[in-house]
Design a protein around this motif. Structure first.
Motif, PDB file in Angstrom:
ATOM      1  N   ALA A 160       9.214  -4.483   3.572  1.00  0.00           N
ATOM      2  CA  ALA A 160       8.312  -5.271   4.792  1.00  0.00           C
ATOM      3  C   ALA A 160       9.140  -4.689   6.137  1.00  0.00           C
ATOM      4  O   ALA A 160       8.426  -4.129   6.705  1.00  0.00           O
ATOM      5  CB  ALA A 160       8.605  -6.386   4.407  1.00  0.00           C
ATOM      6  N   PRO A 161      10.263  -4.991   6.098  1.00  0.00           N
ATOM      7  CA  PRO A 161      10.937  -4.402   7.169  1.00  0.00           C
ATOM      8  C   PRO A 161      10.513  -2.612   7.689  1.00  0.00           C
ATOM      9  O   PRO A 161      10.271  -2.747   8.757  1.00  0.00           O
ATOM     10  CB  PRO A 161      12.421  -4.446   7.063  1.00  0.00           C
ATOM     11  N   LEU A 162      10.629  -1.812   6.440  1.00  0.00           N
ATOM     12  CA  LEU A 162      10.359  -0.759   6.288  1.00  0.00           C
ATOM     13  C   LEU A 162       9.377   0.120   7.133  1.00  0.00           C
ATOM     14  O   LEU A 162       8.985   0.873   8.004  1.00  0.00           O
ATOM     15  CB  LEU A 162      11.381  -0.059   5.323  1.00  0.00           C
ATOM     16  N   TYR A 163       8.434  -0.322   6.821  1.00  0.00           N
ATOM     17  CA  TYR A 163       6.650  -0.791   6.018  1.00  0.00           C
ATOM     18  C   TYR A 163       6.063  -1.776   6.878  1.00  0.00           C
ATOM     19  O   TYR A 163       5.507  -1.095   8.350  1.00  0.00           O
ATOM     20  CB  TYR A 163       6.454  -0.341   5.174  1.00  0.00           C
ATOM     21  N   GLY A 164       6.241  -2.704   6.822  1.00  0.00           N
ATOM     22  CA  GLY A 164       5.428  -3.462   7.188  1.00  0.00           C
ATOM     23  C   GLY A 164       6.064  -3.927   8.972  1.00  0.00           C
ATOM     24  O   GLY A 164       4.905  -3.965   9.887  1.00  0.00           O
ATOM     25  N   ILE A 207      -2.693   7.105   6.267  1.00  0.00           N
ATOM     26  CA  ILE A 207      -2.966   6.691   5.867  1.00  0.00           C
ATOM     27  C   ILE A 207      -2.374   5.847   5.305  1.00  0.00           C
ATOM     28  O   ILE A 207      -3.483   4.603   5.728  1.00  0.00           O
ATOM     29  CB  ILE A 207      -3.770   7.369   4.948  1.00  0.00           C
ATOM     30  N   TRP A 208      -2.039   5.821   4.212  1.00  0.00           N
ATOM     31  CA  TRP A 208      -1.459   4.311   3.173  1.00  0.00           C
ATOM     32  C   TRP A 208      -0.542   3.572   3.243  1.00  0.00           C
ATOM     33  O   TRP A 208      -0.616   2.118   3.856  1.00  0.00           O
ATOM     34  CB  TRP A 208      -1.338   4.346   1.888  1.00  0.00           C
ATOM     35  N   SER A 209       0.151   3.976   4.448  1.00  0.00           N
ATOM     36  CA  SER A 209       1.658   3.293   5.087  1.00  0.00           C
ATOM     37  C   SER A 209       1.222   2.085   6.258  1.00  0.00           C
ATOM     38  O   SER A 209       1.684   1.596   5.931  1.00  0.00           O
ATOM     39  CB  SER A 209       3.428   3.709   5.660  1.00  0.00           C
ATOM     40  N   PHE A 210       0.747   2.882   7.261  1.00  0.00           N
ATOM     41  CA  PHE A 210       0.272   2.082   8.058  1.00  0.00           C
ATOM     42  C   PHE A 210      -1.136   1.479   8.604  1.00  0.00           C
ATOM     43  O   PHE A 210      -1.974   1.050   8.690  1.00  0.00           O
ATOM     44  CB  PHE A 210       0.400   3.561   9.412  1.00  0.00           C
ATOM     45  N   ALA A 211      -2.153   3.421   8.532  1.00  0.00           N
ATOM     46  CA  ALA A 211      -3.625   3.039   9.388  1.00  0.00           C
ATOM     47  C   ALA A 211      -4.231   2.281   8.387  1.00  0.00           C
ATOM     48  O   ALA A 211      -5.393   1.629   9.185  1.00  0.00           O
ATOM     49  CB  ALA A 211      -4.258   4.397   9.375  1.00  0.00           C
ATOM     50  N   ALA A 212      -4.649   2.831   6.838  1.00  0.00           N
ATOM     51  CA  ALA A 212      -5.330   1.638   6.317  1.00  0.00           C
ATOM     52  C   ALA A 212      -5.328  -0.037   6.085  1.00  0.00           C
ATOM     53  O   ALA A 212      -5.859  -0.419   6.113  1.00  0.00           O
ATOM     54  CB  ALA A 212      -5.225   1.825   4.732  1.00  0.00           C
ATOM     55  N   SER A 226     -10.836   2.836   5.008  1.00  0.00           N
ATOM     56  CA  SER A 226      -9.571   2.401   5.246  1.00  0.00           C
ATOM     57  C   SER A 226      -9.949   1.521   3.731  1.00  0.00           C
ATOM     58  O   SER A 226      -8.772   1.908   2.618  1.00  0.00           O
ATOM     59  CB  SER A 226      -9.253   1.091   5.864  1.00  0.00           C
ATOM     60  N   GLY A 227     -10.948   1.233   3.528  1.00  0.00           N
ATOM     61  CA  GLY A 227     -11.259   0.115   2.433  1.00  0.00           C
ATOM     62  C   GLY A 227     -11.045   1.648   0.947  1.00  0.00           C
ATOM     63  O   GLY A 227     -10.565   1.037  -0.411  1.00  0.00           O
ATOM     64  N   SER A 228     -11.821   2.599   1.249  1.00  0.00           N
ATOM     65  CA  SER A 228     -11.778   4.225   0.335  1.00  0.00           C
ATOM     66  C   SER A 228     -10.490   4.548  -0.394  1.00  0.00           C
ATOM     67  O   SER A 228      -9.785   4.536  -1.257  1.00  0.00           O
ATOM     68  CB  SER A 228     -12.829   4.596   0.836  1.00  0.00           C
ATOM     69  N   ALA A 229      -9.432   4.330   0.903  1.00  0.00           N
ATOM     70  CA  ALA A 229      -7.851   4.907   0.783  1.00  0.00           C
ATOM     71  C   ALA A 229      -7.305   4.331  -0.684  1.00  0.00           C
ATOM     72  O   ALA A 229      -6.720   4.141  -1.112  1.00  0.00           O
ATOM     73  CB  ALA A 229      -7.065   4.237   2.212  1.00  0.00           C
ATOM     74  N   LEU A 230      -7.755   2.014  -0.288  1.00  0.00           N
ATOM     75  CA  LEU A 230      -6.938   1.587  -1.252  1.00  0.00           C
ATOM     76  C   LEU A 230      -7.582   1.796  -2.577  1.00  0.00           C
ATOM     77  O   LEU A 230      -6.453   1.711  -3.145  1.00  0.00           O
ATOM     78  CB  LEU A 230      -7.256   0.378  -0.919  1.00  0.00           C
ATOM     79  N   CYS A 267       0.423  -1.261  -0.021  1.00  0.00           N
ATOM     80  CA  CYS A 267      -0.195  -0.207   0.184  1.00  0.00           C
ATOM     81  C   CYS A 267       1.378   1.151  -0.118  1.00  0.00           C
ATOM     82  O   CYS A 267       0.582   2.390  -0.440  1.00  0.00           O
ATOM     83  CB  CYS A 267      -0.554  -0.178   1.199  1.00  0.00           C
ATOM     84  N   ALA A 268       2.079   1.631   1.001  1.00  0.00           N
ATOM     85  CA  ALA A 268       3.211   2.223   0.831  1.00  0.00           C
ATOM     86  C   ALA A 268       3.479   2.910  -0.512  1.00  0.00           C
ATOM     87  O   ALA A 268       3.784   3.789  -0.562  1.00  0.00           O
ATOM     88  CB  ALA A 268       3.998   2.136   1.669  1.00  0.00           C
TER      89      ALA A 268
END
Length: 346
Positions: free
Chosen positions: A47-51, A129-134, A274-278, A22-23
């Protein structure tokens, strides 16, 4: 017990992978968007940096009995750390070797701070929004029974922290070979990051819901989120655009704060937002011009694949939430019936 622990690792693994997609991949801005092997290889760092960060943010909030305000503040803290301390894209005037980067940066540049306000809003909103919350919201919707529970033990958290440190070290080393932000810029950024973290854990825990109506989750909530998030993504990089962006983000935050404080606000509403963001980023990816050279046939195949993946993921989450709601309602009805006396049952 062993099976339950195993099942709790699955959503953590899903979030570890969904967050970087997503990020970095969903909007389709990078030239590797049409190269599947490079996309998969990129996950070894992303994945380590964001996930790993998304998992740690989520675990920290759930372990301390806190909710979305804590998740959002921690997301802002890590997002600012990413842009200001690790890759330093917030300050580096030559972070991307593209004329469009220079034009966008210079149009809203604040020389005394060494930052572009348009870039700052994009980086922070994008990470929050896109990297974490959604991604957190979508994965929790896929596992509603585990949504409020910790997924990992201390060992799992240590693994995530180690992965993040390794990924951050690789990115920091790569992006600071030719540029390093000034000590003042780094110091001020670090202070703001620590302040956001402190606020995340000093805010009051969940308050009692307020009475009042909320919009239906599958049309008004989703449509409002799509409109505001698309506005954020499409505004021009000008001072007027920055003002409009601040207005749209503030309006969205205000509506979210107002609606989420009410008793009728539920997981389906969270999934709608959250789905709307994606969906917004997946949809915009078809018209985004990637950096560098790209084979457009492969790009559109990748865009379509990601869009279909998003829609399938959201459909599965919606189905599982419906099933969880039906199960909860049935259990509530049985409990109510068990409280009735024989006289009441006649």
């Amino acid at each position: 017990m062993h099976t339950a622990r195993h099942h709790r690792w699955l959503p953590a693994l899903g979030l570890l992978l969904l967050s970087p997609v997503c990020a970095e991949y969903l909007i389709g801005y990078d030239q590797i968007i049409g190269r599947p092997r490079e996309l998969l290889a990129g996950l070894l760092i992303l994945a380590p940096l964001y996930g790993a960060v998304a998992v740690m943010i989520r675990e920290a909030a759930r372990r301390t009995g806190r909710g979305w305000p804590t998740i959002l503040l921690l997301s802002a803290a890590f997002g600012l750390a990413q842009a200001g301390l690790i890759d330093q894209s917030l300050f580096n005037p030559h972070f991307v070797d593209e004329p469009s980067w220079d034009r966008e940066r210079s149009s809203t540049l604040v020389p005394v701070l060494g930052i572009s306000l348009q870039h700052t809003l994009n980086f922070l909103a994008g990470h929050v929004i896109w990297s974490f919350a959604a991604p957190i919201a979508v994965v929790e919707s896929l596992t509603p029974r585990l949504a409020d529970r910790p997924w990992l033990r201390r060992g799992g958290m240590a693994v995530m922290a180690l992965l993040y440190c390794l990924g951050a070290a690789v990115i920091f080393r790569e992006h600071t070979k030719k540029f390093m932000a000034s000590p003042v810029q780094l110091g001020v950024t670090a202070v703001i990051v620590l302040t956001l973290v402190a606020l995340a854990f000093t805010l009051p825990r969940r308050r009692r819901p307020m009475p009042g109506r909320v919009p239906p989750p599958l049309w008004l909530t989703a449509c409002t989120a799509v409109a505001l998030l698309a506005t954020h993504q499409l505004i021009p990089p000008t001072w007027a655009g920055v003002a409009l962006d601040v207005l749209s983000l503030s309006l969205g935050a205000g509506l979210l704060l107002r609606w989420s404080s009410r008793a009728q606000w539920g997981r389906m509403h969270i999934l709608a937002v959250s789905g709307s963001a994606l969906v917004v980023n997946a949809g915009l990816s078809f018209v985004v011009q990637p950096n560098g050279q790209v084979a457009y046939a492969a790009k559109y195949v990748a865009n379509a694949t990601l869009m279909l993946g998003v829609l399938a993921l959201l459909a599965a989450a919606h189905r599982r939430l419906r099933r969880a709601e039906a199960t909860a309602n049935a259990e509530g009805s049985r409990q109510d019936a068990s409280r009735l006396t024989p006289l009441h049952r006649t």
